[in-house]
Structures are given as C-alpha cells and as structure tokens.
Design a protein around this motif. Structure first.
Motif, mmCIF file in Angstrom:
data_model
loop_
_atom_site.group_PDB
_atom_site.id
_atom_site.type_symbol
_atom_site.label_atom_id
_atom_site.label_comp_id
_atom_site.label_asym_id
_atom_site.label_seq_id
_atom_site.Cartn_x
_atom_site.Cartn_y
_atom_site.Cartn_z
ATOM 1 N N VAL A 92 0.851 -1.207 0.000
ATOM 2 C CA VAL A 92 0.000 0.000 0.000
ATOM 3 C C VAL A 92 0.881 1.249 0.000
ATOM 4 O O VAL A 92 1.750 1.408 0.853
ATOM 5 C CB VAL A 92 -0.930 0.024 1.250
ATOM 6 C CG1 VAL A 92 -1.695 1.352 1.327
ATOM 7 C CG2 VAL A 92 -1.901 -1.137 1.215
ATOM 8 N N PRO A 96 -10.202 11.833 4.226
ATOM 9 C CA PRO A 96 -11.114 10.714 4.466
ATOM 10 C C PRO A 96 -10.402 9.529 5.140
ATOM 11 O O PRO A 96 -9.169 9.529 5.226
ATOM 12 C CB PRO A 96 -11.570 10.307 3.058
ATOM 13 C CG PRO A 96 -11.055 11.323 2.129
ATOM 14 C CD PRO A 96 -9.990 12.099 2.815
ATOM 15 N N ASN A 97 -11.144 8.543 5.553
ATOM 16 C CA ASN A 97 -10.551 7.324 6.115
ATOM 17 C C ASN A 97 -9.557 6.743 5.129
ATOM 18 O O ASN A 97 -9.833 6.656 3.933
ATOM 19 C CB ASN A 97 -11.634 6.250 6.375
ATOM 20 C CG ASN A 97 -12.547 6.607 7.542
ATOM 21 O OD1 ASN A 97 -13.756 6.450 7.452
ATOM 22 N ND2 ASN A 97 -11.979 7.092 8.620
ATOM 23 N N THR A 154 -0.635 7.542 9.215
ATOM 24 C CA THR A 154 0.682 7.135 8.714
ATOM 25 C C THR A 154 1.668 8.293 8.875
ATOM 26 O O THR A 154 2.780 8.121 9.382
ATOM 27 C CB THR A 154 0.567 6.737 7.214
ATOM 28 O OG1 THR A 154 -0.344 5.646 7.117
ATOM 29 C CG2 THR A 154 1.918 6.355 6.631
ATOM 30 N N GLN A 202 -4.181 7.824 17.701
ATOM 31 C CA GLN A 202 -5.578 7.488 17.383
ATOM 32 C C GLN A 202 -6.020 6.244 18.148
ATOM 33 O O GLN A 202 -7.148 6.159 18.610
ATOM 34 C CB GLN A 202 -5.688 7.243 15.869
ATOM 35 C CG GLN A 202 -7.096 6.945 15.403
ATOM 36 C CD GLN A 202 -7.209 6.926 13.890
ATOM 37 O OE1 GLN A 202 -6.224 6.910 13.171
ATOM 38 N NE2 GLN A 202 -8.420 6.923 13.399
HETATM 39 N N1 LIG Z 1 0.501 -0.923 9.436
HETATM 40 C C1 LIG Z 1 -0.008 -0.892 8.215
HETATM 41 N N2 LIG Z 1 0.295 -1.861 7.300
HETATM 42 C C2 LIG Z 1 -0.226 -1.811 6.054
HETATM 43 N N3 LIG Z 1 -1.053 -0.841 5.598
HETATM 44 C C3 LIG Z 1 -1.371 0.131 6.449
HETATM 45 C C4 LIG Z 1 -0.880 0.166 7.803
HETATM 46 N N4 LIG Z 1 -1.359 1.265 8.408
HETATM 47 C C5 LIG Z 1 -2.126 1.876 7.498
HETATM 48 N N5 LIG Z 1 -2.145 1.218 6.319
HETATM 49 C C6 LIG Z 1 -2.837 1.599 5.066
HETATM 50 O O1 LIG Z 1 -2.355 2.901 4.709
HETATM 51 C C7 LIG Z 1 -3.427 3.704 4.219
HETATM 52 C C8 LIG Z 1 -3.519 4.961 5.070
HETATM 53 O O2 LIG Z 1 -3.951 4.624 6.362
HETATM 54 P P1 LIG Z 1 -3.965 5.636 7.588
HETATM 55 O O3 LIG Z 1 -4.252 4.870 8.823
HETATM 56 O O4 LIG Z 1 -2.723 6.435 7.549
HETATM 57 O O5 LIG Z 1 -5.223 6.551 7.193
HETATM 58 P P2 LIG Z 1 -5.981 7.694 8.011
HETATM 59 O O6 LIG Z 1 -6.031 8.878 7.111
HETATM 60 O O7 LIG Z 1 -5.381 7.869 9.335
HETATM 61 O O8 LIG Z 1 -7.461 7.104 8.137
HETATM 62 P P3 LIG Z 1 -8.550 7.239 9.334
HETATM 63 O O9 LIG Z 1 -9.262 8.540 9.091
HETATM 64 O O10 LIG Z 1 -9.469 6.089 9.093
HETATM 65 O O11 LIG Z 1 -7.864 7.179 10.638
HETATM 66 C C9 LIG Z 1 -4.674 2.830 4.251
HETATM 67 O O12 LIG Z 1 -4.828 2.285 2.972
HETATM 68 C C10 LIG Z 1 -4.333 1.766 5.262
HETATM 69 O O13 LIG Z 1 -5.011 0.559 4.965
#
Ligand SMILES: Nc1ncnc2c1ncn2[C@@H]1O[C@H](COP(=O)(O)OP(=O)(O)OP(=O)(O)O)[C@@H](O)[C@H]1O
Ligand SMILES: [Mg+2]
Length: 306
Positions: A17, A38-39, A45, A84
């Motif tokens: 990813v 968005p999610n 990350t 989070q």
């Molecule tokens: N440890 C991990 N291993 C593999 N993929 C990951 C990991 N953590 C996050 N991802 C992927 O990276 C992308 C970004 O995720 P991230 O958690 O950073 O999003 P976010 O903006 O914080 O979302 P949310 O609003 O739901 O908290 C997503 O596609 C997620 O599935």
C-alpha cells in the motif's frame, strides 16, 4: 523557523500500500493547523512517522528544525503525540500512567503539574482509578494528558475528540485554544470538520496520500464562492414549484420543502421573489458554505464517490 517541515514524504507499507505519495508541507511555530482527509488517506501514517513507530520510505521530516533521522531523541522531546489508537497498560491508575510517562522523558517530581493537567482535562476525580475503569472519552482525555507531561513544544493530535461527548469536547477545544495561545504549536486531525473550522487557522486536506488543499481555513471556505442554500418550509403542500423561484435553482425536498441556491449579492432578488409567492412560508433555514462542503468537493466528489 518551522515547527514541522515535511518534504516529498513517501510511505509504502510492506503490504504494497502506497499510503503517502510525496507529501510536502510546513507548519510554522505557534500555528494551530488542521490535517483533514477521508478514512485511509494517510493521516495516521504521517503522524506515526513524526512520532516514531512508522519508518518513512523516503523524503525528509524535520521537527523544530532537526531532521528526525539525525536526532530522534531531540525530536521526540519536542513532540507530544495523542495517538488514534487507545491502549494502556491496564494494571496502572491514571496517575501512575502519567508518572511512568514522565519517567520515560526523565522527568521526576512533577505531581503538581500532573494534577494541573488532570484538572484541565476534567480527570481529577479519576486520578486513582484504574485505566480499565475509564470510559472511552475519559481514556481519550488521558491520552491528551499523557502527551503533555513533558511540556512538548509541538502537540500532534490524531482524532482526540472521537467518542468524547459534546460538553467535554468543548472543554477540550477551550483547553487546546489556551495551550495554543500560550505558544504551543498544534497539529490536529479530526473528522469533525466544524472543529477544524473553529480552531485552526490553516487547513491541509489530503486524499489517497496526496495533498489536495492547503490554505488559511477562511480562504479555503471562501474559495467555494459565496453560494448560500435556503430551505423554505411551506404550511401547505406545494404541488408545483412557484415560477418566481425558478431562477434560484430550486430543488423540491418533499411536499412541503423547497431548497434554493443563490449568491449572496442576489439576496434582494430572492426576498422579492419570496414576497410574490402565494404559498404560506412557515420556516426558513439559511446556510452558508462550510468547511464540510469544501472537504466533500475536494475528496469524495473528486473521486466520484458521491
Ligand atoms: N501498518 C499498516 N500496514 C499496512 N497498511 C497500512 C498500515 N497502516 C495503514 N495502512 C494503510 O495505509 C493507508 C492509510 O492509512 P492511515 O491509517 O494512515 O489513514 P488515516 O487517514 O489515518 O485514516 P482514518 O481517518 O481512518 O484514521 C490505508 O490504505 C491503510 O489501509
Ligand atoms: Mg487515522
């Protein structure tokens, strides 16, 4: 000097990813900055790269002018992070969690400061409660307290108000505003867009690991134009949209409600039109553009999701 400077940041997880695709932005000292998306757009990350647990694939990250790769210890001291995910060692009380966290930063005998934070976060009654006995909203506030024990210069909050009730959310806002006024730089991620709108002077929006907007929050909202939405509620069933309303892009919501759209400068035209129609109007609701509209436009609509 900048509090946080990110340049061309990439993260590809082992799963393949590509979560961050060349993200660049800078947060100035003393700013209250919103990071929205968005999610799955990459917010956590990015924050986990700042905080340590996630290793970037490429790009540079500086905290308080220091590269995280050059001096991790120094950058960790500058930063306070509210993660989070909620996780506490369930053997400890609230106070013990905060004493242990202080020890992690080499700080001793700071009970007075801990008590002060507990009071500000409305947790003083739970000081000796086991963390297992806290509600979800209390746990989240304890995470905020934990992030503050070493008096960081930059506070990063990953959805700190998720699951926190309305009154306490407002308390938390008040506290964050105060901390910011006292000089703390704050980076906030949230899904409550009115939270970003009322607290943050600048807002960045990311989508699928890319920056899609970065502006003063006010300008971002204004960039959508001065369009307004007026909902009219009629006292009797409206069989046909009155002709006088046709210039205002009318949409029939149901038998009794019509939504009109117009630019602020046309307000007199719309008032005249309302006077001329025969149906009795029993209520009106006027709405301007909100950060939420901009967000939807730049993320879901961009992807054709709505
Ligand atoms: N440890 C991990 N291993 C593999 N993929 C990951 C990991 N953590 C996050 N991802 C992927 O990276 C992308 C970004 O995720 P991230 O958690 O950073 O999003 P976010 O903006 O914080 O979302 P949310 O609003 O739901 O908290 C997503 O596609 C997620 O599935
Ligand atoms: Mg997240």
């Amino acid at each position: 000097m900048s509090a946080i400077k990110i340049e061309n940041l990439h993260k590809t997880y082992a799963s393949g990813v590509h979560a961050l695709k060349g993200l660049s932005f800078e947060i100035k000292k003393g700013e209250f900055f919103a990071l929205l998306g968005p999610n799955g757009s990459g917010k956590t990350t990015m924050i986990n790269i700042l905080a340590g647990p996630t290793i970037k694939t490429s790009g540079t990250v500086k905290i308080g002018g220091t590269d995280i790769e050059k001096d991790r210890e120094k950058t960790k001291m500058i930063l306070g992070v509210v993660p989070q995910e909620i996780s506490f060692d369930s053997f400890f009380s609230v106070n013990e969690v905060l004493i242990l966290q202080s020890g992690y930063y080499g700080i001793k005998n700071n009970q007075k400061y801990i008590d002060e934070i507990l009071e500000k976060l409305n947790l003083q009654d739970k000081k000796h409660a086991n963390t297992r006995a806290l509600s979800g909203g209390m746990k989240r506030r304890l995470l905020v307290a934990k992030a503050l024990v070493h008096k960081p210069k930059v506070l990063v909050l990953d959805e700190p108000t998720a699951g926190v009730d309305v009154e306490l959310r407002h308390n938390l806002w008040h506290y964050m505003r105060k901390l910011n006024k006292e000089g703390l730089t704050i980076l906030l991620t949230t899904h409550y867009l009115e939270e970003a709108e009322s607290l943050c002077t600048r807002t960045a929006i990311i989508d699928k690991g890319e920056l899609v907007a970065l502006q003063k929050t006010k300008d971002l909202i204004q960039s959508m134009g001065n369009a307004k939405k007026l909902t009219l509620t009629f006292g009797k069933k409206v069989s046909k949209i009155p002709e006088a309303l046709l210039p205002f892009d009318p949409k029939k919501q149901n038998d009794h409600e019509i939504i009109l759209h117009f630019e602020t400068q046309d307000i007199n035209k719309i008032l005249k039109a309302l006077e001329s129609i025969k149906y009795p109007i029993v209520d009106l609701d006027l709405q301007g553009k909100k950060l939420e509209d901009v967000f939807i436009e730049l993320t879901y609509n961009r992807n054709g999701k709505l």
